[in-house]
Design a protein around this motif. Sequence first.
Motif, PDB file in Angstrom:
ATOM      1  N   GLY A 157      -6.705 -90.900   7.784  1.00 49.86           N
ATOM      2  CA  GLY A 157      -7.733 -90.063   7.189  1.00 49.86           C
ATOM      3  C   GLY A 157      -7.156 -88.874   6.463  1.00 49.86           C
ATOM      4  N   PRO A 158      -7.975 -88.174   5.689  1.00 49.03           N
ATOM      5  CA  PRO A 158      -7.516 -86.978   4.968  1.00 49.03           C
ATOM      6  C   PRO A 158      -7.066 -85.856   5.890  1.00 49.03           C
ATOM      7  CG  PRO A 158      -9.913 -87.236   4.804  1.00 49.03           C
ATOM      8  CD  PRO A 158      -9.382 -88.498   5.395  1.00 49.03           C
ATOM      9  N   ASP A 159      -7.435 -85.928   7.172  1.00 48.34           N
ATOM     10  CA  ASP A 159      -7.006 -84.919   8.144  1.00 48.34           C
ATOM     11  C   ASP A 159      -5.675 -85.277   8.811  1.00 48.34           C
ATOM     12  OD1 ASP A 159      -7.873 -87.058   9.643  1.00 48.34           O
ATOM     13  OD2 ASP A 159      -9.307 -85.936  10.861  1.00 48.34           O
ATOM     14  N   GLY A 160      -5.096 -86.417   8.411  1.00 54.84           N
ATOM     15  CA  GLY A 160      -3.811 -86.820   8.968  1.00 54.84           C
ATOM     16  C   GLY A 160      -3.900 -87.675  10.210  1.00 54.84           C
ATOM     17  N   TRP A 161      -5.095 -87.846  10.778  1.00 59.67           N
ATOM     18  CA  TRP A 161      -5.285 -88.693  11.948  1.00 59.67           C
ATOM     19  C   TRP A 161      -5.487 -90.132  11.507  1.00 59.67           C
ATOM     20  CZ3 TRP A 161      -6.390 -87.129  17.311  1.00 59.67           C
ATOM     21  CH2 TRP A 161      -6.158 -85.766  17.549  1.00 59.67           C
TER      22      TRP A 161
ATOM     23  N   ASP B  60     -13.506 -92.049   2.835  1.00 63.05           N
ATOM     24  CA  ASP B  60     -13.504 -91.382   1.543  1.00 63.05           C
ATOM     25  C   ASP B  60     -12.775 -90.047   1.674  1.00 63.05           C
ATOM     26  OD1 ASP B  60     -15.302 -89.523   2.641  1.00 63.05           O
ATOM     27  OD2 ASP B  60     -17.057 -90.455   1.728  1.00 63.05           O
ATOM     28  N   ASP B  61     -12.660 -89.327   0.562  1.00 63.76           N
ATOM     29  CA  ASP B  61     -11.891 -88.084   0.564  1.00 63.76           C
ATOM     30  C   ASP B  61     -12.536 -86.972   1.385  1.00 63.76           C
ATOM     31  OD1 ASP B  61     -10.043 -89.292  -1.084  1.00 63.76           O
ATOM     32  OD2 ASP B  61     -10.937 -88.523  -2.936  1.00 63.76           O
ATOM     33  N   ASP B  62     -13.824 -87.135   1.699  1.00 65.32           N
ATOM     34  CA  ASP B  62     -14.527 -86.122   2.490  1.00 65.32           C
ATOM     35  C   ASP B  62     -14.449 -86.395   3.984  1.00 65.32           C
ATOM     36  OD1 ASP B  62     -15.369 -84.659   0.229  1.00 65.32           O
ATOM     37  OD2 ASP B  62     -17.027 -86.058  -0.095  1.00 65.32           O
TER      38      ASP B  62
ATOM     39  N   ASP C 141     -15.324-106.593   6.227  1.00 70.67           N
ATOM     40  CA  ASP C 141     -14.399-105.531   5.858  1.00 70.67           C
ATOM     41  C   ASP C 141     -14.979-104.735   4.701  1.00 70.67           C
ATOM     42  OD1 ASP C 141     -12.179-103.947   6.045  1.00 70.67           O
ATOM     43  OD2 ASP C 141     -10.751-105.449   5.339  1.00 70.67           O
ATOM     44  N   VAL C 142     -14.405-103.539   4.491  1.00 66.15           N
ATOM     45  CA  VAL C 142     -14.911-102.627   3.468  1.00 66.15           C
ATOM     46  C   VAL C 142     -13.737-101.881   2.842  1.00 66.15           C
ATOM     47  CG1 VAL C 142     -15.313-100.852   5.231  1.00 66.15           C
ATOM     48  CG2 VAL C 142     -16.481-100.689   3.017  1.00 66.15           C
ATOM     49  N   ASP C 143     -13.855-101.587   1.547  1.00 65.05           N
ATOM     50  CA  ASP C 143     -12.825-100.850   0.823  1.00 65.05           C
ATOM     51  C   ASP C 143     -13.518 -99.863  -0.105  1.00 65.05           C
ATOM     52  OD1 ASP C 143     -10.080-100.377   0.079  1.00 65.05           O
ATOM     53  OD2 ASP C 143     -10.501-101.377  -1.810  1.00 65.05           O
ATOM     54  N   ILE C 144     -13.092 -98.607  -0.060  1.00 60.41           N
ATOM     55  CA  ILE C 144     -13.680 -97.557  -0.889  1.00 60.41           C
ATOM     56  C   ILE C 144     -12.700 -97.220  -2.006  1.00 60.41           C
ATOM     57  CG2 ILE C 144     -14.633 -95.223  -0.931  1.00 60.41           C
ATOM     58  CD1 ILE C 144     -16.168 -97.190   0.849  1.00 60.41           C
TER      59      ILE C 144
END
Length: 373
Positions: free
Chosen positions: A253-257, A304-306, A340-343
């Motif tokens: 994720g964008p938070d590094g986790w 996503d980026d959020d 499955d899903v891809d953004i």
Amino acid sequence: MEKQRALLAAVAAASLLLSASPAGHAAPAGKASAAQTAPAVLAKGLLSPLHLSDGPDGSVLVSEEFKGQLTKIARDGSKSVVYRKADWDVAGSDRRGDTIYLSESQGAGPMDPRPLAGHIRSIDADGKQRTFGNLAALEMKHNADGGTSYGFKDLPAACASKLPKDVPISYKGQIDSHPYGIDVYGDTIYVADAGANAIVSVDVESGEAETVAVLPARPHTFTAKEAAALKLPGCIAGHTYGFEPVPTDVKRGPDGWLYVSVLPGGPEDPVLGARGAVYKINPHNGRVKLFADDVMSPTGLDMDDDGHVYVASLFGKGVLRLSAHSSNQTVVLPGMLAADVDIRGGGIYATVNTLPAPNAAPDGRVVKTPLDD
């Protein structure tokens, strides 16, 4: 209520169950989006498209797992075979530059009696292949969840004696490996090993694999109604069973986790409700935290980026968005048997209709809908 350490065994059994039970497809999976439109179909006629990723030149890569094949769907909908190994399970894929990475395995559980094997394969722009990251050897050496207890903890002996022979009362994690979803970040490939119940990292340069974290058991307290529906002794009501977690996908994720979707072991009968979850893992120290609970059969995810998490709910209502702040669930792409899903590129891509009905031709599809801001 059998333990199911191999994901394919779980989804195959569940597919047969739900094909005869329309109610299974109507399981609650969150509120609907306010502006939902029918997704556009990019490809159809696929066999078990259980995995989806971003391909080169705007294409989509789809793992037709039961076929042992990685297929590229071009922008015009044409299909081409990127890789095929029919006697292996070709699972999740990802890309770094022009190089494609995929996981493949064999011998995962009682449905496949061959020797346990699994690894990462890379395919560069010139078609040169490399095999590395011996995931099966890592599991056979360390048995990631060997110290984890599953089953009942406090079931009276008189009640335990009434359980069917195929229901284990209690046991420790066993040796198994089935690499499923992967995520490439820099020189590291993170692997959701559905057999080992663990997240594994593989170094792209050295090829070495090591366990990042083991997922916790998934507890479920039985009601009298559930026991009756599963034809189990009523005395189990009020007692908790620790089911095996089955990690199905992983994304940084964008938070590094690392965010991990977990399909619960045991029956996928809708009588037990939405028992899946999404966990977040600190890749540096292996710390595991629950991000979202009560998710219906999550078999793939992206972000996503959020920081919002998108989950393919195989036996729910399609693709769910889990809020980054509250983990509240919203259906953002309706569809049956979403795997499955891809953004990417302002759109939500997903595979749907992924498990064919008995005696029916496969019609797995890749679909797309705009990503709401």
